[in-house]
Design a protein around this motif. Structure first.
Motif, PDB file in Angstrom:
ATOM      1  N   ALA A  47     -44.167 -53.871 122.523  1.00  0.00           N
ATOM      2  CA  ALA A  47     -45.220 -54.896 123.289  1.00  0.00           C
ATOM      3  C   ALA A  47     -44.808 -54.551 124.656  1.00  0.00           C
ATOM      4  O   ALA A  47     -45.925 -54.342 125.574  1.00  0.00           O
ATOM      5  N   PHE A  48     -43.639 -54.614 125.223  1.00  0.00           N
ATOM      6  CA  PHE A  48     -43.443 -54.154 126.629  1.00  0.00           C
ATOM      7  C   PHE A  48     -43.926 -52.625 126.706  1.00  0.00           C
ATOM      8  O   PHE A  48     -44.568 -52.654 128.008  1.00  0.00           O
ATOM      9  N   CYS A  49     -43.952 -51.782 125.909  1.00  0.00           N
ATOM     10  CA  CYS A  49     -44.400 -50.558 126.563  1.00  0.00           C
ATOM     11  C   CYS A  49     -46.050 -50.226 126.240  1.00  0.00           C
ATOM     12  O   CYS A  49     -46.557 -49.385 126.766  1.00  0.00           O
ATOM     13  N   GLY A  50     -46.488 -51.467 125.750  1.00  0.00           N
ATOM     14  CA  GLY A  50     -48.062 -51.290 125.324  1.00  0.00           C
ATOM     15  C   GLY A  50     -48.323 -50.585 123.985  1.00  0.00           C
ATOM     16  O   GLY A  50     -49.684 -50.017 124.012  1.00  0.00           O
ATOM     17  N   SER A  51     -47.270 -50.209 123.126  1.00  0.00           N
ATOM     18  CA  SER A  51     -47.625 -49.735 121.944  1.00  0.00           C
ATOM     19  C   SER A  51     -47.589 -50.683 120.934  1.00  0.00           C
ATOM     20  O   SER A  51     -47.078 -51.892 121.125  1.00  0.00           O
ATOM     21  N   ASN A  52     -47.899 -50.229 119.638  1.00  0.00           N
ATOM     22  CA  ASN A  52     -48.020 -51.226 118.457  1.00  0.00           C
ATOM     23  C   ASN A  52     -46.765 -51.261 117.740  1.00  0.00           C
ATOM     24  O   ASN A  52     -46.142 -52.129 117.060  1.00  0.00           O
ATOM     25  N   PHE A  53     -45.894 -50.016 117.882  1.00  0.00           N
ATOM     26  CA  PHE A  53     -44.612 -49.968 116.967  1.00  0.00           C
ATOM     27  C   PHE A  53     -43.543 -49.338 117.617  1.00  0.00           C
ATOM     28  O   PHE A  53     -43.400 -48.529 118.481  1.00  0.00           O
ATOM     29  N   SER A  54     -42.289 -49.860 117.302  1.00  0.00           N
ATOM     30  CA  SER A  54     -41.015 -49.065 117.914  1.00  0.00           C
ATOM     31  C   SER A  54     -39.972 -49.164 116.625  1.00  0.00           C
ATOM     32  O   SER A  54     -40.144 -50.099 115.784  1.00  0.00           O
TER      33      SER A  54
END
Length: 367
Positions: A47-54
Motif C-alpha cells: 500500500a505504501f508503494c502504491g502497488s497491490n501485492f508484496s
C-alpha cells in the motif's frame, strides 16, 4: 569531532519503546515464520508503494532472482542492466542463467541512460532492470516507453530508494515488479537481512511466493523447484514500526542533502555535486560526490575523523566475478575512480553535517 558514515544506533533509540513492544509481541506469540506480522507488513508495504501485492523474502538479491524466475527469464535470455550499480543487479541475472547486458549511466544522475537502452536490445532481450541508484528514481517514463515498444518486462531495483517518487508515484509502482532490500543501512532497514518483491501482477507475486517457499503453496506439495527465502516475523514486526516514520526520516535526509548542496555550491570546479532529475523525488540513501583526486580527498577526511565510503570502487565488468566481460564502459570506469559518499542519514546531527562540510572544504585545499 568524529563523524561516522552512518549511525545505526540512534534509529533504535528513537523508536525503542515501539520496537521493544514489537519484539515482545512476536517472541511471546511462539510463531516466528510465515505469520501475521509478515502478512501485515506485506499489506502495509504494498500500500505504501502504491502497488497491490508484496511478498517478503530473505534479501534484496533474492528478490531480484525470484522476480526473474517468476517471469520465466533464464538460460540464453538477455537482461539489460546498468553498468554502474551494486553487483547484486548483475548477479541476479547471472544466477538465473541469463546474460546481463550493461548500459552506461547518465553522467548527471548516474542512473541508467534511458537513451542508450534501445541500441542494446536484441532478439534475446527479455527485460530491463532499472536501478534507482543512491535514492533517486531512474527515468521511468523513457524506460517504460522503449520497453513497451519491444515487449520487454521492466524490473525496478529499488533497494536504495524506499519512499522515493517519480512524477508523484512511489518507486515500487513504476514497472512490472520491484525488488527491495531491507539491509540495516537502507532507508527502511531491518535489524538483519530482509527483502521484498512488490508488484500489481497477482500471477507473478503468487509465483514468487511459491518459489520463495520451496516451490510450495501447500505444505509438502511442491509444484516447482523453489528455494527458502522468507522474511521472518521478527524483522517484519520491526519493519512495520519503522515504515510509519519512513517519510519523516526521508525528509530529514533531504534536509541534510539541501544543507550539503548549499554549502558545497561553487567551492571547487573539480568537486562534482549530485543533481536531481526533473520529476524525481530523491530520498538520499547516499550523498555521492565526485572528484578527480577522490582517493586523496577521502584519505584526508579519514585522517580528520570523517568517515567516507566508495559506492562503488570497481565497475561490475571489471570485477573478477565478470572477468570474461571485455567491455570498455567509459562512464562507469570513470565513476568508479571518482565517486565517494559522505555521511548521510536521518540521525546525522547539524553539528555533524557542519563538520563534514568543514573537512571536505579543507580536503580540497590539501589535495
Amino acid at each position: 569531532m568524529k563523524v561516522p558514515f552512518l549511525d545505526l544506533k540512534s534509529p533504535f533509540v528513537e523508536l525503542q519503546a515501539e520496537l521493544n513492544s514489537a519484539y515482545e509481541h512476536v517472541m511471546s506469540s511462539g510463531w516466528y515464520v510465515n505469520g501475521s506480522e509478515v502478512s501485515s507488513f506485506e499489506k502495509d508495504f504494498s500500500a505504501f508503494c502504491g502497488s497491490n501485492f508484496s511478498v517478503g523474502v530473505g534479501n534484496g538479491l533474492d528478490a531480484l532472482v525470484l522476480i526473474l524466475r517468476g517471469m520465466n527469464i533464464g538460460e540464453g535470455d538477455e537482461v539489460i542492466v546498468p553498468s554502474h550499480t551494486f553487483i547484486a543487479t548483475w548477479l541476479a541475472v547471472s544466477q538465473v542463467g541469463a546474460i546481463p547486458v550493461p548500459v552506461e549511466p547518465d553522467e548527471i544522475t548516474y542512473n541508467i541512460n534511458a537513451s542508450l537502452i534501445e541500441s542494446a536490445i536484441t532478439k534475446k532481450t527479455k527485460a530491463v532492470i532499472a536501478v534507482h541508484l543512491y535514492g533517486q528514481p531512474a527515468d521511468m517514463d523513457a524506460i517504460n516507453t522503449v520497453a513497451k515498444k519491444h515487449g520487454l518486462k521492466v524490473i525496478e531495483d529499488a533497494a536504495q530508494a524506499h519512499g522515493a517518487r517519480y512524477n508523484g508515484h512511489r518507486v515500487g509502482s513504476l514497472g512490472d515488479a520491484a525488488a527491495f532490500s531491507f539491509y540495516p543501512g537502507k532507508n527502511l532497514g531491518a535489524f538483519g537481512d530482509g527483502g521484498a518483491v512488490v508488484s500489481s501482477d497477482k500471477t507473478l507475486t503468487e509465483m514468487v511466493r511459491m518459489l520463495s517457499n520451496y516451490g510450495s503453496k501447500i505444505k509438502y506439495e511442491h509444484d516447482v523447484q523453489g528455494v527458502n527465502s522468507r522474511l521472518d516475523e521478527l524483522q517484519a514486526a520491526m519493519l512495520r514500526v519503522k515504515l510509519k516514520v519512513l517519510d519523516e526520516w526521508n525528509k530529514r535526509r533531504q534536509q541534510v542533502a539541501s544543507s550539503y548542496l548549499s554549502s558545497f555550491q561553487g567551492i571547487s570546479d573539480d568537486l562534482i555535486l549530485p543533481e536531481c532529475a526533473q520529476g524525481a523525488e530523491h530520498v538520499w540513501h547516499l550523498f555521492v560526490l565526485r572528484h578527480p583526486k577522490r582517493d586523496q580527498v577521502c584519505r584526508y577526511m579519514r585522517e580528520q575523523g570523517v568517515e567516507t565510503l566508495i559506492h562503488y570502487p570497481h565497475a561490475c565488468h571489471k570485477t573478477k566475478a565478470y572477468v570474461n566481460y571485455k567491455h570498455h564502459l567509459r562512464v562507469s570506469e570513470m565513476l568508479a575512480e571518482q565517486v565517494f559518499s559522505i555521511p548521510m542519514g536521518p540521525h546525522l546531527a547539524a553539528e555533524g553535517a557542519e563538520r563534514v562540510v568543514e573537512v571536505v572544504k579543507k580536503a580540497l585545499v590539501h589535495v
